[in-house]
Design an enzyme around this catalytic site. Sequence first.
Site, PDB file in Angstrom:
ATOM      1  N   ASP A   1     -12.041  70.531  37.154  1.00 55.17           N
ATOM      2  CA  ASP A   1     -11.437  70.045  35.916  1.00 55.17           C
ATOM      3  C   ASP A   1     -10.132  70.733  35.497  1.00 55.17           C
ATOM      4  O   ASP A   1      -9.250  70.080  34.956  1.00 55.17           O
ATOM      5  CB  ASP A   1     -12.486  70.147  34.786  1.00 55.17           C
ATOM      6  CG  ASP A   1     -12.020  69.519  33.494  1.00 55.17           C
ATOM      7  OD1 ASP A   1     -11.394  68.458  33.568  1.00 55.17           O
ATOM      8  OD2 ASP A   1     -12.268  70.093  32.427  1.00 55.17           O
TER       9      ASP A   1
ATOM     10  N   CYS B   1     -13.935  45.868  36.132  1.00 58.38           N
ATOM     11  CA  CYS B   1     -14.541  45.631  34.814  1.00 58.38           C
ATOM     12  C   CYS B   1     -14.729  44.139  34.547  1.00 58.38           C
ATOM     13  O   CYS B   1     -15.485  43.755  33.661  1.00 58.38           O
ATOM     14  CB  CYS B   1     -13.652  46.188  33.696  1.00 58.38           C
ATOM     15  SG  CYS B   1     -13.585  47.986  33.640  1.00 58.38           S
TER      16      CYS B   1
ATOM     17  N   CYS C   1     -20.970  51.044  28.304  1.00 59.37           N
ATOM     18  CA  CYS C   1     -20.532  50.465  29.572  1.00 59.37           C
ATOM     19  C   CYS C   1     -21.718  49.909  30.379  1.00 59.37           C
ATOM     20  O   CYS C   1     -22.680  50.618  30.651  1.00 59.37           O
ATOM     21  CB  CYS C   1     -19.799  51.527  30.395  1.00 59.37           C
ATOM     22  SG  CYS C   1     -19.216  50.900  31.977  1.00 59.37           S
TER      23      CYS C   1
HETATM   24 FE1  SF4 Z   1     -15.016  48.382  31.989  1.00 54.80          FE
HETATM   25 FE2  SF4 Z   1     -17.229  49.666  31.201  1.00 54.80          FE
HETATM   26 FE3  SF4 Z   1     -15.177  49.328  29.495  1.00 54.80          FE
HETATM   27 FE4  SF4 Z   1     -16.692  47.237  30.212  1.00 54.80          FE
HETATM   28  S1  SF4 Z   1     -17.356  49.028  29.026  1.00 54.80           S
HETATM   29  S2  SF4 Z   1     -14.438  47.297  30.084  1.00 54.80           S
HETATM   30  S3  SF4 Z   1     -17.123  47.715  32.373  1.00 54.80           S
HETATM   31  S4  SF4 Z   1     -15.154  50.534  31.362  1.00 54.80           S
END
Ligand code: SF4
Length: 375
Positions: A129, A193, A253
């Site tokens: 990091d 995504c 997510c």
């Molecule tokens: Fe992408 Fe996850 Fe954000 Fe949905 S929640 S736009 S899959 S990063």
Amino acid sequence: MFEQREELRRRLLALGFDEVRFARAEPAFGDQLKTWLAAGHQAEMAWIERATEKRGDPRLVLPGARTMVMLGVNYGTLHEKREDGAPLWARYALHEDYHDTIKPGLVAAGKVVEELFDAGPEDYRYYVDTGPVQERGWASRAGLGFTGKNAMLISRRFGNWLFLATLLLKEELEPDGPLVASMIGRDEPGMLCGKCTRCIDACPTAAIVEPGVVDARRCVSYQTIENKGVIPRELRGGVGAHIYGCDVCLEVCPWNRFAQEARRVLLTVRGEIAELSLQEILELTPARFAEVFRKTAIKRVKLAGLLRNACIVAANTQSTDCLEVLVRLAGDAVPLVRAHAVWAVARLGGFERLVAVRARETDPAVLAEYTAETG
Ligand code: SF4
């Protein structure tokens, strides 16, 4: 070369790393970083501005470097226990400082490199990091995952819950390549995504200003951890119950359906921190703070920073049972704490109790809070 690479991977996995993948050490990400910095998104994190050239070329970090070994440590928890009404902590913080617990794994990894490649300490370098390496971008290049619209590395095996580390080698090893062929040579945030925008929509302070770009100045994580001063009044409501960091854009997510319970070979859980009540936090003394947060990353915000955050959480959660201690903190020796305590007391309807404190007040930051609340 193939056998050596696979032997290295096998031995690093055995050390407790959950992902071990390889990329070619070459110039990358320099332009992206410059654009982000030019827009001022780094806020007060001046350390990102240092070593910009090195961040764009790992061969400047380790002259002669040919391979980036990108490492991931899963910190997922599938059965998270949360006390009702307790303040919220970023998940990563509920461990001993991962920089310290992953480091022994990297030291051991260095020994493996020395043995396998007949190398010396000058032939490799590692970071977790804090080095001048764009770890997320390299992790994406090596195929650990992809950069989501939330600007985090998202793994197909572990969701949003990977700590990253880097091992640079002079040895040349075959790269693994990114997750899917369409990502070769591209690192566009949100590539996998689809139409999802959950993280952008859920961010309580609208800090994701475009896919993959977080304006640190608006981010609750930045404000509650990195900002050492007053948290802007217009962002305090968005802090909600987040006392240290914020995982909202990670938690929403859908890729977290792939999350797995952590093995915790290179991690030490400190779950008892999540059991602290807001009242207990507001009553922390310097000695108790040092004891409770020993060996954690949380100690970096120091007692004053944590009390500042706790005052905001108390106001946001309408914790009138904390009014007494907040009135006391309005007379604290540290102006940063006084200012946020004054604000919290006013929000909880106890402002008249501060009149005596106000009469003694001289600090501009604290007076600004009085003025803003009373006009
Ligand atoms: Fe992408 Fe996850 Fe954000 Fe949905 S929640 S736009 S899959 S990063």
